[in-house]
Design an enzyme around this catalytic site. Structure first.
Site, mmCIF file in Angstrom:
data_model
loop_
_atom_site.group_PDB
_atom_site.id
_atom_site.type_symbol
_atom_site.label_atom_id
_atom_site.label_comp_id
_atom_site.label_asym_id
_atom_site.label_seq_id
_atom_site.Cartn_x
_atom_site.Cartn_y
_atom_site.Cartn_z
ATOM 1 N N GLY A 246 0.814 -1.225 0.000
ATOM 2 C CA GLY A 246 0.000 0.000 0.000
ATOM 3 C C GLY A 246 0.842 1.266 0.000
ATOM 4 C CE LYS A 321 -18.921 -4.653 14.840
ATOM 5 N NZ LYS A 321 -18.232 -5.189 13.716
ATOM 6 C CG ASN A 373 -15.712 8.409 8.266
ATOM 7 O OD1 ASN A 373 -16.840 8.751 7.905
ATOM 8 N ND2 ASN A 373 -14.948 7.619 7.551
ATOM 9 C CE1 TYR A 379 -7.079 4.808 10.251
ATOM 10 C CE2 TYR A 379 -8.582 6.509 9.482
ATOM 11 C CZ TYR A 379 -7.435 5.750 9.307
ATOM 12 O OH TYR A 379 -6.644 5.949 8.193
ATOM 13 C CE LYS A 383 -4.297 6.999 10.673
ATOM 14 N NZ LYS A 383 -2.887 6.698 10.357
ATOM 15 C CB THR A 414 -4.462 1.087 -0.233
ATOM 16 O OG1 THR A 414 -5.380 1.356 0.828
ATOM 17 C CG2 THR A 414 -3.645 2.322 -0.546
HETATM 18 P P1 NAD Z 1 -2.527 -1.044 4.366
HETATM 19 O O1 NAD Z 1 -3.387 -1.806 5.306
HETATM 20 O O2 NAD Z 1 -2.545 -1.413 2.924
HETATM 21 O O3 NAD Z 1 -1.003 -1.058 4.872
HETATM 22 C C1 NAD Z 1 -0.653 -0.833 6.221
HETATM 23 C C2 NAD Z 1 0.654 -1.544 6.512
HETATM 24 O O4 NAD Z 1 0.952 -1.340 7.908
HETATM 25 C C3 NAD Z 1 0.531 -3.058 6.297
HETATM 26 O O5 NAD Z 1 1.640 -3.534 5.559
HETATM 27 C C4 NAD Z 1 0.498 -3.601 7.704
HETATM 28 O O6 NAD Z 1 1.013 -4.923 7.818
HETATM 29 C C5 NAD Z 1 1.357 -2.583 8.452
HETATM 30 N N1 NAD Z 1 1.089 -2.634 9.900
HETATM 31 C C6 NAD Z 1 -0.124 -2.638 10.506
HETATM 32 N N2 NAD Z 1 0.044 -2.801 11.834
HETATM 33 C C7 NAD Z 1 1.362 -2.877 12.070
HETATM 34 C C8 NAD Z 1 2.135 -3.059 13.234
HETATM 35 N N3 NAD Z 1 1.580 -3.202 14.430
HETATM 36 N N4 NAD Z 1 3.492 -3.113 13.125
HETATM 37 C C9 NAD Z 1 4.085 -2.999 11.904
HETATM 38 N N5 NAD Z 1 3.396 -2.817 10.762
HETATM 39 C C10 NAD Z 1 2.051 -2.766 10.835
HETATM 40 O O7 NAD Z 1 -2.946 0.469 4.573
HETATM 41 P P2 NAD Z 1 -2.678 1.771 3.653
HETATM 42 O O8 NAD Z 1 -3.951 2.106 2.984
HETATM 43 O O9 NAD Z 1 -1.454 1.620 2.851
HETATM 44 O O10 NAD Z 1 -2.470 2.853 4.815
HETATM 45 C C11 NAD Z 1 -1.204 3.338 5.229
HETATM 46 C C12 NAD Z 1 -1.430 4.496 6.188
HETATM 47 O O11 NAD Z 1 -2.203 5.505 5.535
HETATM 48 C C13 NAD Z 1 -2.201 4.103 7.443
HETATM 49 O O12 NAD Z 1 -1.682 4.819 8.556
HETATM 50 C C14 NAD Z 1 -3.607 4.579 7.144
HETATM 51 O O13 NAD Z 1 -4.340 4.840 8.312
HETATM 52 C C15 NAD Z 1 -3.324 5.835 6.341
HETATM 53 N N6 NAD Z 1 -4.435 6.285 5.499
HETATM 54 C C16 NAD Z 1 -4.840 5.526 4.433
HETATM 55 C C17 NAD Z 1 -5.900 5.997 3.642
HETATM 56 C C18 NAD Z 1 -6.388 5.247 2.434
HETATM 57 O O14 NAD Z 1 -7.320 5.729 1.783
HETATM 58 N N7 NAD Z 1 -5.814 4.105 2.077
HETATM 59 C C19 NAD Z 1 -6.526 7.204 3.948
HETATM 60 C C20 NAD Z 1 -6.084 7.927 5.042
HETATM 61 C C21 NAD Z 1 -5.032 7.452 5.798
#
Ligand code: NAD
Length: 473
Positions: A246, A321, A373, A379, A383, A414
């Site tokens: 991601g 939830k 949200n 969450y 954040k 993602t």
């Molecule tokens: P994702 O779930 O695809 O990837 C997250 C990664 O973090 C995974 O590889 C997971 O294994 C790793 N991870 C989770 N817990 C962990 C832990 N305890 N120790 C080590 N690694 C850990 O998510 P993403 O969409 O790539 O999101 C990345 C960041 O962006 C996150 O912080 C998410 O909250 C933030 N974010 C994403 C979006 C979106 O639209 N995708 C929007 C806003 C914020």
């Protein structure tokens, strides 16, 4: 993840259908590509009274390869612009027969000291907006309102926010519109940020306000100029959490492409994915659960005496939830991984000096942390906490010349967002000025800009990577 609607309406049949049914047609965004020029075409430059940033603007234009043209209503300051070597021609509005498409509109509003003088902005954008090409850039330069002694100046400068954000909503066609406030005596620190907002690297960043501050701790106030803007992170070591997939994998890729040695962390069960992300980058893969009590000490030990220059706190989880139905475990793990782990890791790296002076911390927040949200109390709290951390830590880290900023992604394509039910996912994708979701690389490029040496004067800020989402705007 694939946005099939965007692909369809950009096919010949889909485009015809969208036109006849009056459906929105999101633009295929122009993103940075190594094999295409990053800066190309005309920049139309405008300015209000007594512009203060023309020198800095001239330097950037000269070093990027853009050609600049002066807006014709700007008669008063054109001689000044010529003296700075900024102008090579005059701007002709599209309706007067000029066929030249403009790549960017830049307005230096830094000298506007009274609302009556905001008319210059009307004149410029009224004449030029229609000439701006697809995926063009709008950048307004202002003076940080809080540094204005006089209420009239402060008021006029603050007005720029409303104008810039509205331009983003009106322009559409993949065009971004952003505002850079520059503190007095900080004009020479503008280059890295102005380059980013003029580049295809900022494809999904719009409606943002960034402040360039002067550094009160350094009398000479000299930002090290980058000798190579394609490899600004050469020689730097960067730690990225959640790097297996991601957004984290995209961050690792972009930081490595800009010259950094990347140390990627992910959970033990993501070992294989992490290894395949890091191997082609020549990076280092470390498997840790960042929320484990001994993780901070173990990470500091793994970084050894070489330390690290950049820390990107990207790992995050959701456990959605409504609060009445949420288990305590779901509440706790989201707060602990998304927020508590960041705090503990930074405390350990800062205390041991593992994060070197002059370093960069970039934390991944979310627009949920800004707007809240449904189903995301845990969450959104985590954040929003990230934003509070960045704001409270920035002044404390100034003495060590360490910056700390947050990026707040909107809807990014993602595996995390693929889990969202279809109707909500479609709404999340379309409710922004780009009418589409962003790509992981959009977040990664924004983080890379904040991680650069030239971003020394950007700290304590939150930059949304959300295509100017209507949520929490
Ligand atoms: P994702 O779930 O695809 O990837 C997250 C990664 O973090 C995974 O590889 C997971 O294994 C790793 N991870 C989770 N817990 C962990 C832990 N305890 N120790 C080590 N690694 C850990 O998510 P993403 O969409 O790539 O999101 C990345 C960041 O962006 C996150 O912080 C998410 O909250 C933030 N974010 C994403 C979006 C979106 O639209 N995708 C929007 C806003 C914020």
């Amino acid at each position: 993840m694939n946005d099939s609607y965007l692909n369809f309406v950009n096919s010949p049949l889909g485009a015809r259908l969208a036109r006849s049914l009056g459906l929105p047609k999101p633009e295929v965004l122009r993103r940075y590509r190594e094999d295409a020029p990053e800066y190309d075409g005309l920049v139309a430059v405008g300015a209000g009274t007594a512009p203060q940033l023309l020198d800095a603007l001239a330097d950037v234009v000269a070093s990027t390869g853009f050609t600049s043209v002066a807006h014709e209503s700007a008669g008063l300051w054109v001689p000044l612009a010529n003296r700075h070597g900024l102008m090579t021609g005059r701007f002709e509005p599209a309706e007067r027969g000029s066929s030249a498409r403009v790549a960017a509109l830049v307005f230096d509003a830094s000298g506007i000291d009274d609302s009556v003088r905001l008319d210059a902005l009307y004149q410029f954008f009224h004449d030029t907006l229609r000439s701006l090409g697809k995926c063009g850039r709008i950048v307004v330069l202002g003076r940080t309102p809080e540094t204005c002694d006089d209420p009239r100046s402060h008021t006029a400068q603050r007005a720029l926010e409303g104008l810039t954000r509205s331009l983003g909503k009106e322009a559409r066609r993949g065009i971004t519109s952003n505002l850079i406030y520059v503190a007095p005596h900080a004009a020479h620190r503008l280059e890295g940020t102005l380059r980013f907002f003029l580049s295809p690297r900022s494809a999904y960043v719009s409606g943002q306000v960034v402040r360039i501050e002067a550094d009160p701790t350094r009398k000479d106030d000299a930002t090290p100029a980058s000798s190579d803007w394609t490899q600004p992170l050469a020689g730097r070591r960067a730690l990225v959490t959640g790097a297996a997939r991601g957004i984290g994998a995209a961050i690792a890729n972009v930081l490595a492409a800009q010259g950094a040695h990347v140390i990627g962390i992910d959970i033990p069960s993501a070992h294989d994915a992490l290894a395949s992300t890091m191997r082609p980058l020549g990076g280092t893969a470390l498997t840790f659960d960042i929320a484990a009590p001994d993780a901070p000490a173990q990470i500091a030990a793994a970084l050894d005496e070489n330390g690290v220059d950049i820390v990107v706190h990207n790992a995050g989880i959701t456990k959605d939830k409504t609060i009445a139905k949420m288990s305590e475990a779901a509440w706790h793990s989201v707060i602990d991984i998304n927020l508590g782990a960041q705090e503990r890791i930074d405390d350990a790296l800062l205390a041991a000096g593992t994060l070197r002076d002059g370093g960069r911390i970039v934390c991944v927040s979310s627009i949920s942390g800004i707007a809240g949200n449904l189903g995301q109390t845990n969450y959104a709290a985590s954040k929003a906490g990230v934003i509070g951390r960045v704001q409270s830590m920035a002044p404390r880290l100034r003495e060590r010349r360490i910056t700390i900023n947050a990026v707040a992604p909107g809807f990014i394509e993602t595996q995390m967002t693929a889990k969202i039910p279809l109707a909500i996912r479609e709404a999340g994708r379309r409710m922004n000025s780009m009418s589409q979701g962003g790509q992981p690389v959009d977040v990664a490029q924004t983080i890379a800009w904040l991680a650069q040496p030239a971003s020394a004067s950007v700290t304590g800020q939150v930059v949304r990577v959300c295509g100017q989402s209507l949520i929490g705007a």
